[in-house]
Design an enzyme around this catalytic site. Structure first.
Site, PDB file in Angstrom:
ATOM      1  N   ARG A 148       0.855  -1.194   0.000  1.00 35.53           N
ATOM      2  CA  ARG A 148       0.000   0.000   0.000  1.00 35.53           C
ATOM      3  C   ARG A 148       0.884   1.235   0.000  1.00 35.53           C
ATOM      4  NH1 ARG A 148      -3.556   1.900   5.158  1.00 35.53           N
ATOM      5  NH2 ARG A 148      -1.675   3.082   5.607  1.00 35.53           N
ATOM      6  N   TYR A 160      -2.737  10.987   5.791  1.00 32.67           N
ATOM      7  CA  TYR A 160      -3.031   9.642   6.261  1.00 32.67           C
ATOM      8  C   TYR A 160      -1.989   8.650   5.724  1.00 32.67           C
ATOM      9  CZ  TYR A 160      -4.785   5.068   6.777  1.00 32.67           C
ATOM     10  OH  TYR A 160      -4.843   3.754   7.105  1.00 32.67           O
ATOM     11  N   ASP A 211      -4.945   3.705  -0.076  1.00 30.39           N
ATOM     12  CA  ASP A 211      -6.076   3.836   0.851  1.00 30.39           C
ATOM     13  C   ASP A 211      -6.544   5.289   0.854  1.00 30.39           C
ATOM     14  OD1 ASP A 211      -7.897   3.741   2.892  1.00 30.39           O
ATOM     15  OD2 ASP A 211      -6.532   2.899   4.388  1.00 30.39           O
ATOM     16  N   HIS A 213      -9.149   6.314   2.487  1.00 30.49           N
ATOM     17  CA  HIS A 213      -9.634   6.525   3.853  1.00 30.49           C
ATOM     18  C   HIS A 213     -10.905   7.358   3.902  1.00 30.49           C
ATOM     19  CE1 HIS A 213      -8.970   6.080   8.160  1.00 30.49           C
ATOM     20  NE2 HIS A 213      -8.116   5.149   7.792  1.00 30.49           N
ATOM     21  N   GLU A 237      -8.708   1.550  -1.968  1.00 28.16           N
ATOM     22  CA  GLU A 237      -9.346   1.194  -0.684  1.00 28.16           C
ATOM     23  C   GLU A 237     -10.198   2.339  -0.165  1.00 28.16           C
ATOM     24  OE1 GLU A 237      -6.602  -0.250   2.264  1.00 28.16           O
ATOM     25  OE2 GLU A 237      -7.896   0.454   3.886  1.00 28.16           O
ATOM     26  N   GLU A 263     -13.869  -1.416   6.166  1.00 26.42           N
ATOM     27  CA  GLU A 263     -13.331  -1.413   7.530  1.00 26.42           C
ATOM     28  C   GLU A 263     -14.211  -0.635   8.498  1.00 26.42           C
ATOM     29  OE1 GLU A 263      -9.390   0.372   6.452  1.00 26.42           O
ATOM     30  OE2 GLU A 263      -9.835   1.736   8.087  1.00 26.42           O
ATOM     31  N   ARG A 284     -13.492  -5.755   2.996  1.00 28.47           N
ATOM     32  CA  ARG A 284     -12.370  -5.708   3.951  1.00 28.47           C
ATOM     33  C   ARG A 284     -12.839  -5.260   5.341  1.00 28.47           C
ATOM     34  NH1 ARG A 284      -8.076  -3.848   3.781  1.00 28.47           N
ATOM     35  NH2 ARG A 284      -8.090  -2.175   5.270  1.00 28.47           N
ATOM     36  N   GLU A 340      -4.060  -7.714   5.064  1.00 31.18           N
ATOM     37  CA  GLU A 340      -3.245  -6.631   5.626  1.00 31.18           C
ATOM     38  C   GLU A 340      -2.519  -7.142   6.877  1.00 31.18           C
ATOM     39  OE1 GLU A 340      -5.517  -3.311   7.174  1.00 31.18           O
ATOM     40  OE2 GLU A 340      -3.828  -1.946   6.933  1.00 31.18           O
ATOM     41  N   TRP A 403     -12.589  11.446   8.422  1.00 34.77           N
ATOM     42  CA  TRP A 403     -11.226  11.006   8.711  1.00 34.77           C
ATOM     43  C   TRP A 403     -10.657  10.193   7.588  1.00 34.77           C
ATOM     44  CZ3 TRP A 403      -7.685   7.187  10.015  1.00 34.77           C
ATOM     45  CH2 TRP A 403      -6.585   7.699  10.726  1.00 34.77           C
TER      46      TRP A 403
HETATM   47  O1  KDG Z   1      -8.219   2.767  13.848  1.00 31.17           O
HETATM   48  C1  KDG Z   1      -8.228   3.145  12.513  1.00 31.17           C
HETATM   49  C2  KDG Z   1      -7.183   2.381  11.731  1.00 31.17           C
HETATM   50  O2  KDG Z   1      -7.316   1.018  11.948  1.00 31.17           O
HETATM   51  C3  KDG Z   1      -7.268   2.666  10.252  1.00 31.17           C
HETATM   52  O3  KDG Z   1      -7.040   4.017  10.051  1.00 31.17           O
HETATM   53  C4  KDG Z   1      -6.251   1.847   9.487  1.00 31.17           C
HETATM   54  O4  KDG Z   1      -7.275   2.420   7.407  1.00 31.17           O
HETATM   55  C5  KDG Z   1      -6.577   1.682   8.049  1.00 31.17           C
HETATM   56  C6  KDG Z   1      -6.024   0.509   7.371  1.00 31.17           C
HETATM   57  O5  KDG Z   1      -6.392   0.308   6.223  1.00 31.17           O
HETATM   58  O6  KDG Z   1      -5.234  -0.209   7.982  1.00 31.17           O
HETATM   59 MG    MG Z   2      -7.895   1.543   5.511  1.00 33.61          MG
END
Ligand code: KDG
Ligand code: MG
Length: 403
Positions: A148, A160, A211, A213, A237, A263, A284, A340, A403
């Site tokens: 990643r 991030y 990612d 996010h 992602e 997630e 995921r 992951e 976030w």
């Molecule tokens: O607690 C939040 C994290 O687990 C997250 O930000 C991690 O996005 C993440 C990832 O893909 O591992």
């Molecule tokens: Mg993630």
């Protein structure tokens, strides 16, 4: 067999973890589960200690599905991150007990191995494209085949997935959340250029992905997915917020970049539409946040006929028990995609031994009965809970952003 005690242990060997230890009336037989919810650890611990643990005493730990249904459906209040994490902690501990009692590793209870190991990915981040390239090379030298890639975005404060370089980021008062500033325009310009650079320098063989996010609007996500198309990402992602399920269709209409989501989902009901409408390619979810193995294997089974593969969440902020559960499932289910992983620091390994072993770009399941994990309660006591938060994100104009 009966459950005699449920211990909820909060420990902070570098970061906070919530562990559920379920004791039985069979001498020496207990199970350990992970109920860690980053930044909300005590809410889960309270839910477990005060509300759920009393419901478990005297029950037969062999009856995992019944206990799961009882907690999820039978107690009226259901769903959401806190309760589903609490339920996951219980569920993992019960599967651990079942495996130990049978003398079999968890994957065996799940139908046995369909593969020997789980292809895994790690993270590479850097302050500019060359730094990310170097970081990816470093991971490839360690054997990783999937990486990643995240890069600092000029004009944004804190990014991030990238070590914090801006001295103003991460400076927190009394352990309150750090603040990042994020703007979509420079981000959307930077990311396609990052992957153009990486493909140019690293070639086509290494699998790369990114990612987002959950920070983009649907049309921004569609643009990004289309612009990274030439660089053949393994997946993009979390391009959208978890609420924007129907908007994934828009992203799909504009690109063939594979999409991964989940997630921030908390149950199979959230996964259903994105799987059955084939809006994603990888599911995921975080096994620790969706009620554990019992729910995860159902999600995997729903995904299988739709050609959706799994990529269970595996960050450092969930405990080794969940990482172990991930890999047991990965090697048992037919529609595994990628896993992951993190390398846990030594102090975590001392307190919570049993994370799956890494070798040759893959994770290998624990062969010990159950999950193969444990908690060293004496060591855990040395590391009491410390309040900690995820960072927060605002736009340059001061408004709150996802976030
Ligand atoms: O607690 C939040 C994290 O687990 C997250 O930000 C991690 O996005 C993440 C990832 O893909 O591992
Ligand atoms: Mg993630």
């Amino acid at each position: 067999m009966k459950i005699t005690e449920v211990r909820v242990i909060v420990t902070c060997p570098g970061r906070n973890y919530v562990v559920v230890k379920i004791m039985t009336d069979e001498p020496g037989l207990y199970g350990v589960g992970d109920a860690t919810l980053n930044g909300r650890e005590l809410a889960v611990a309270e839910a477990l200690e005060k509300h759920l643990a009393p419901l478990l005493i005297g029950r037969d730990p062999e009856r995992i599905e019944d206990i799961w249904q009882y907690i999820f459906r039978g107690t009226y209040w259901r769903g959401g991150p806190v309760l589903m994490t609490a339920l996951a902690g219980i569920d993992l501990a019960l599967w651990d007990i079942k495996g130990k009692r049978a003398g079999l590793p968890l994957y065996s209870l799940l139908g046995g191995k369909t593969r020997e190991c789980a292809l895994c990915y790690t993270h590479a981040g850097g302050k500019d494209f060359v730094a990310v390239e170097d970081a990816v090379r470093g991971k490839m030298e360690r054997g990783f085949k999937v990486v990643r890639a995240q890069v600092a975005v000029p004009g944004n404060r804190g990014t991030y997935g990238v070590e914090m370089q801006d001295p103003r980021v991460g400076v927190v008062e009394e352990a309150l959340p750090a603040l990042e500033i994020w703007e979509p325009a420079p981000y959307l310009r930077t990311i396609p250029r990052l992957f153009a650079h990486l493909r140019d320098k690293l070639g086509d063989e290494v699998e790369l992905f990114h990612d987002v996010h959950e920070r983009l609007t649907p049309i921004q996500a569609a643009r990004l997915a289309r612009e990274v198309e030439p660089f053949h990402l393994f997946f993009l992602e979390d391009p959208l917020r978890p609420e924007h399920k129907e908007s994934l269709r828009l992203v799909r209409q504009h690109s063939v970049t594979p999409l991964a989501m989940g997630e921030l989902y908390h149950s199979r009901y959230e996964c259903l539409p994105v799987i059955t409408e084939q809006l994603i390619d990888f599911i995921r979810c975080d096994i620790a946040h969706i009620g554990g193995i019992t729910e995860a294997r159902k999600i995997a089974a729903i995904a299988e006929p739709y050609g959706v593969l799994t990529a269970w969440h595996g960050p450092g902020d969930i405990a080794p028990m969940t990482h172990s559960a991930n890999v047991h499932l990965d090697v048992a289910i037919p529609n595994f995609g990628v896993q992951e992983m993190v390398f846990f620091p030594e102090v975590v390994q001392e307190v919570l031994p049993g994370a799956p072993a890494y070798r040759d770009g893959a994770l290998w399941p624990n062969e010990a009965p159950g999950l193969g994990c444990d908690i060293n309660e004496e060591a855990a006591k040395k590391y009491p809970y410390q309040r900690a938060y995820l960072p927060t994100v605002r736009r340059a104009d001061g408004s709150v952003h996802d976030w």
